[in-house]
Design an enzyme around this catalytic site. Structure first.
Site, PDB file in Angstrom:
ATOM      1  N   ASN A   1      -0.157  27.675  53.202  1.00  0.00           N
ATOM      2  CA  ASN A   1      -0.620  26.452  53.852  1.00  0.00           C
ATOM      3  C   ASN A   1       0.440  25.378  53.601  1.00  0.00           C
ATOM      4  O   ASN A   1       0.601  24.918  52.481  1.00  0.00           O
ATOM      5  CB  ASN A   1      -1.979  26.053  53.268  1.00  0.00           C
ATOM      6  CG  ASN A   1      -2.510  24.748  53.834  1.00  0.00           C
ATOM      7  OD1 ASN A   1      -1.780  23.971  54.444  1.00  0.00           O
ATOM      8  ND2 ASN A   1      -3.786  24.496  53.602  1.00  0.00           N
TER       9      ASN A   1
ATOM     10  N   CYS B   1      -3.202  17.531  56.875  1.00  0.00           N
ATOM     11  CA  CYS B   1      -2.882  18.724  57.676  1.00  0.00           C
ATOM     12  C   CYS B   1      -3.052  18.489  59.172  1.00  0.00           C
ATOM     13  O   CYS B   1      -2.639  19.317  59.982  1.00  0.00           O
ATOM     14  CB  CYS B   1      -3.729  19.898  57.225  1.00  0.00           C
ATOM     15  SG  CYS B   1      -3.622  20.187  55.460  1.00  0.00           S
TER      16      CYS B   1
ATOM     17  N   HIS C   1      -4.443  24.777  62.523  1.00  0.00           N
ATOM     18  CA  HIS C   1      -3.755  24.594  61.232  1.00  0.00           C
ATOM     19  C   HIS C   1      -3.882  25.877  60.417  1.00  0.00           C
ATOM     20  O   HIS C   1      -4.970  26.444  60.307  1.00  0.00           O
ATOM     21  CB  HIS C   1      -4.377  23.399  60.508  1.00  0.00           C
ATOM     22  CG  HIS C   1      -4.020  23.323  59.063  1.00  0.00           C
ATOM     23  ND1 HIS C   1      -2.718  23.426  58.623  1.00  0.00           N
ATOM     24  CD2 HIS C   1      -4.797  23.156  57.956  1.00  0.00           C
ATOM     25  CE1 HIS C   1      -2.718  23.338  57.303  1.00  0.00           C
ATOM     26  NE2 HIS C   1      -3.963  23.174  56.874  1.00  0.00           N
TER      27      HIS C   1
HETATM   28  O1  UT7 Z   1      -5.303  22.444  54.418  1.00  0.00           O
HETATM   29  C1  UT7 Z   1      -6.363  21.579  54.175  1.00  0.00           C
HETATM   30  C2  UT7 Z   1      -7.647  22.210  54.535  1.00  0.00           C
HETATM   31  N1  UT7 Z   1      -7.984  23.215  53.569  1.00  0.00           N
HETATM   32  C3  UT7 Z   1      -8.732  24.229  53.882  1.00  0.00           C
HETATM   33  O2  UT7 Z   1      -9.114  24.338  55.027  1.00  0.00           O
HETATM   34  C4  UT7 Z   1      -9.128  25.205  52.789  1.00  0.00           C
HETATM   35  C5  UT7 Z   1     -10.470  25.776  53.064  1.00  0.00           C
HETATM   36  N2  UT7 Z   1     -10.984  26.683  52.042  1.00  0.00           N
HETATM   37  C6  UT7 Z   1     -10.499  27.926  51.775  1.00  0.00           C
HETATM   38  O3  UT7 Z   1      -9.502  28.345  52.334  1.00  0.00           O
HETATM   39  C7  UT7 Z   1     -11.264  28.809  50.832  1.00  0.00           C
HETATM   40  O4  UT7 Z   1     -12.481  28.162  50.498  1.00  0.00           O
HETATM   41  C8  UT7 Z   1     -10.502  29.183  49.517  1.00  0.00           C
HETATM   42  C9  UT7 Z   1      -9.389  30.147  49.827  1.00  0.00           C
HETATM   43  C10 UT7 Z   1      -9.971  27.903  48.870  1.00  0.00           C
HETATM   44  C11 UT7 Z   1     -11.456  29.879  48.544  1.00  0.00           C
HETATM   45  O5  UT7 Z   1     -12.001  31.046  49.150  1.00  0.00           O
HETATM   46  P1  UT7 Z   1     -13.565  31.319  49.115  1.00  0.00           P
HETATM   47  O6  UT7 Z   1     -13.778  32.582  49.811  1.00  0.00           O
HETATM   48  O7  UT7 Z   1     -14.222  30.078  49.662  1.00  0.00           O
HETATM   49  O8  UT7 Z   1     -13.840  31.514  47.575  1.00  0.00           O
HETATM   50  P2  UT7 Z   1     -14.801  30.656  46.602  1.00  0.00           P
HETATM   51  O9  UT7 Z   1     -14.173  29.365  46.241  1.00  0.00           O
HETATM   52  O10 UT7 Z   1     -16.195  30.638  47.149  1.00  0.00           O
HETATM   53  O11 UT7 Z   1     -14.797  31.586  45.313  1.00  0.00           O
HETATM   54  C12 UT7 Z   1     -15.350  32.928  45.315  1.00  0.00           C
HETATM   55  C13 UT7 Z   1     -15.061  33.583  43.983  1.00  0.00           C
HETATM   56  C14 UT7 Z   1     -15.384  32.703  42.786  1.00  0.00           C
HETATM   57  O12 UT7 Z   1     -15.840  33.546  41.745  1.00  0.00           O
HETATM   58  P3  UT7 Z   1     -17.416  33.712  41.448  1.00  0.00           P
HETATM   59  O13 UT7 Z   1     -17.910  32.338  41.151  1.00  0.00           O
HETATM   60  O14 UT7 Z   1     -18.000  34.278  42.725  1.00  0.00           O
HETATM   61  O15 UT7 Z   1     -17.435  34.649  40.301  1.00  0.00           O
HETATM   62  C15 UT7 Z   1     -14.051  32.140  42.385  1.00  0.00           C
HETATM   63  O16 UT7 Z   1     -13.982  31.805  41.033  1.00  0.00           O
HETATM   64  O17 UT7 Z   1     -13.647  33.868  43.893  1.00  0.00           O
HETATM   65  C16 UT7 Z   1     -13.134  33.305  42.693  1.00  0.00           C
HETATM   66  N3  UT7 Z   1     -11.754  32.883  42.938  1.00  0.00           N
HETATM   67  C17 UT7 Z   1     -10.707  33.702  42.763  1.00  0.00           C
HETATM   68  N4  UT7 Z   1     -10.603  34.977  42.344  1.00  0.00           N
HETATM   69  C18 UT7 Z   1      -9.374  35.524  42.291  1.00  0.00           C
HETATM   70  C19 UT7 Z   1     -11.317  31.687  43.392  1.00  0.00           C
HETATM   71  N5  UT7 Z   1      -9.970  31.707  43.511  1.00  0.00           N
HETATM   72  C20 UT7 Z   1      -9.572  32.942  43.119  1.00  0.00           C
HETATM   73  C21 UT7 Z   1      -8.320  33.573  43.028  1.00  0.00           C
HETATM   74  N6  UT7 Z   1      -8.266  34.855  42.611  1.00  0.00           N
HETATM   75  N7  UT7 Z   1      -7.171  32.936  43.360  1.00  0.00           N
END
Ligand code: UT7
EC number: 2.3.1.180
Length: 336
Positions: A281, A114, A251
């Site tokens: 993205n 990216c 990005h």
């Molecule tokens: O382009 C390359 C660089 N990439 C990035 O910069 C990406 C950086 N990271 C992110 O954008 C975020 O970390 C994500 C969007 C990938 C994830 O968001 P988050 O706020 O960090 O969520 P998380 O992974 O901490 O998950 C929180 C909760 C979890 O459930 P529990 O364990 O709290 O019950 C996940 O299972 O949200 C759940 N979850 C979802 N729920 C509904 C994860 N994905 C989803 C989903 N829909 N799609």
């Protein structure tokens, strides 16, 4: 040193839309979660027979039509991508032939995920300002839908396809590239990857699924910490103040990352441009797409200072402050 400037821009996204509602039918997710946690509403998805080289060619066609530019005298093609049509030959060589760019032009793909577009821009500036090259075509393009696991809700909601292209040409005595910064930290290589020949990095076993795998939390924390420091370094190298930056284009990974990055910098969020809301993205394409959206919407104008900052797998990051000096447009952009 000679001056260099960005003289023209073009972009392309495939016509097929994948909405949050569509994703609700595919994985256990919902529109509210996706919008709240990422700001993404839709992404564009390539046809089965449409690859990164096709996205690149379409973006350059848009550039040529809008700016009345020829690529007959391009002497280097740089394509930043993580989703090349093949390991080899390069996308750049395919694009060179497709667009009738001279056989004497160099052509190379650059792999910095990216951050790739800004790495390629940095390289183009070095080539032109040194006098070694005169007209460099820089393309950021990715067809991430080809390597996205649509059964994984943590990644399938994020990624989309697109391409953005710019020409970097000699700018007379004045250099419109005001300062940059590059960085990488391979100790975080295991946090976002797609395996190739090897299936282990930094002693960590990787999932050899052929699909993109991401530890979103880790990348999130690293980027929110690293990008503000990198931006300060760009400003220091350029001898510029943050208050002189008209637009900030980080990005487009996630809106919820852009907010804390702006907060840490004390930069107005309203002056951040992003392409994620309707394109997701798009990795190497996200920054040129956001820049072109700003131009198409009439927000971004010649003479303004724009700070671009890419970050992603590697982990890598790259920033550049440019003063915009595009040639006049002679045609309308191709609608998205
Ligand atoms: O382009 C390359 C660089 N990439 C990035 O910069 C990406 C950086 N990271 C992110 O954008 C975020 O970390 C994500 C969007 C990938 C994830 O968001 P988050 O706020 O960090 O969520 P998380 O992974 O901490 O998950 C929180 C909760 C979890 O459930 P529990 O364990 O709290 O019950 C996940 O299972 O949200 C759940 N979850 C979802 N729920 C509904 C994860 N994905 C989803 C989903 N829909 N799609």
């Amino acid at each position: 040193m000679k001056g260099a400037r960005i003289t023209a821009i073009g972009s392309y996204v495939p016509s097929r839309r994948l909405t949050n509602t569509d994703l609700e039918q595919m994985v256990d997710t919902n529109d509210e979660w996706i919008v709240q946690r990422t700001g993404i509403r839709e992404r564009r998805i390539s046809r089965a027979d449409e690859y990164t080289s096709d996205l690149c060619a379409a973006a350059v066609q848009d550039l040529m039509k809008r700016y009345g530019k020829s690529v007959q005298d391009v002497d280097m093609v740089l394509v930043a991508t993580s989703t090349p049509d093949f390991s080899f030959p390069s996308v750049a060589a395919i694009v060179q032939n497709r667009l009738g760019i001279p056989l004497t032009s160099g052509a190379i793909d650059m792999s910095a995920a990216c951050a790739g577009f800004v790495y390629a821009l940095h390289t183009a500036h070095a080539l032109v300002s040194s006098g070694l090259h005169h007209k460099v075509l820089v393309i950021g393009a990715d067809a991430l839908s080809k390597i996205t696991d649509y059964t994984d809700r943590s990644t399938s909601i994020l990624f989309g396809d697109g391409a953005g292209a710019v020409l970097v040409e000699s700018g007379g005595d004045k250099d419109h590239f005001l300062g940059g910064n590059l960085g990488s930290d391979g100790s975080g290589a295991q946090h976002v990857y797609r395996t190739g020949l090897a299936d282990k990095v930094n002693g960590v076993e990787l999932a050899a699924t052929g699909m993109l795998v991401q530890n979103g939390r880790e990348v999130f924390k690293w980027a929110v910490r690293t990008v503000p420091q990198g931006v300060q370094q760009v400003l220091q190298n350029a001898g510029a103040e943050l208050a002189e930056v008209d637009w900030f284009i980080p990005h487009s990974a996630n809106l919820r990352m852009i907010e804390p990055i702006c907060e840490r910098l004390n930069y107005p969020f309203e002056q951040a441009l992003y392409s994620l809301e309707y394109f997701g993205n798009t990795s190497a394409a996200s920054i040129p797409l956001a820049l072109d959206l700003g131009i198409r919407e009439g927000k971004v104008q010649n003479g303004q200072r724009i700070l671009l900052y890419g970050f992603g797998a590697g982990l890598t990051h790259a920033g550049q402050l440019v003063s915009l000096s595009l040639d006049p447009q002679v045609g309308a952009p191709t609608p998205y």
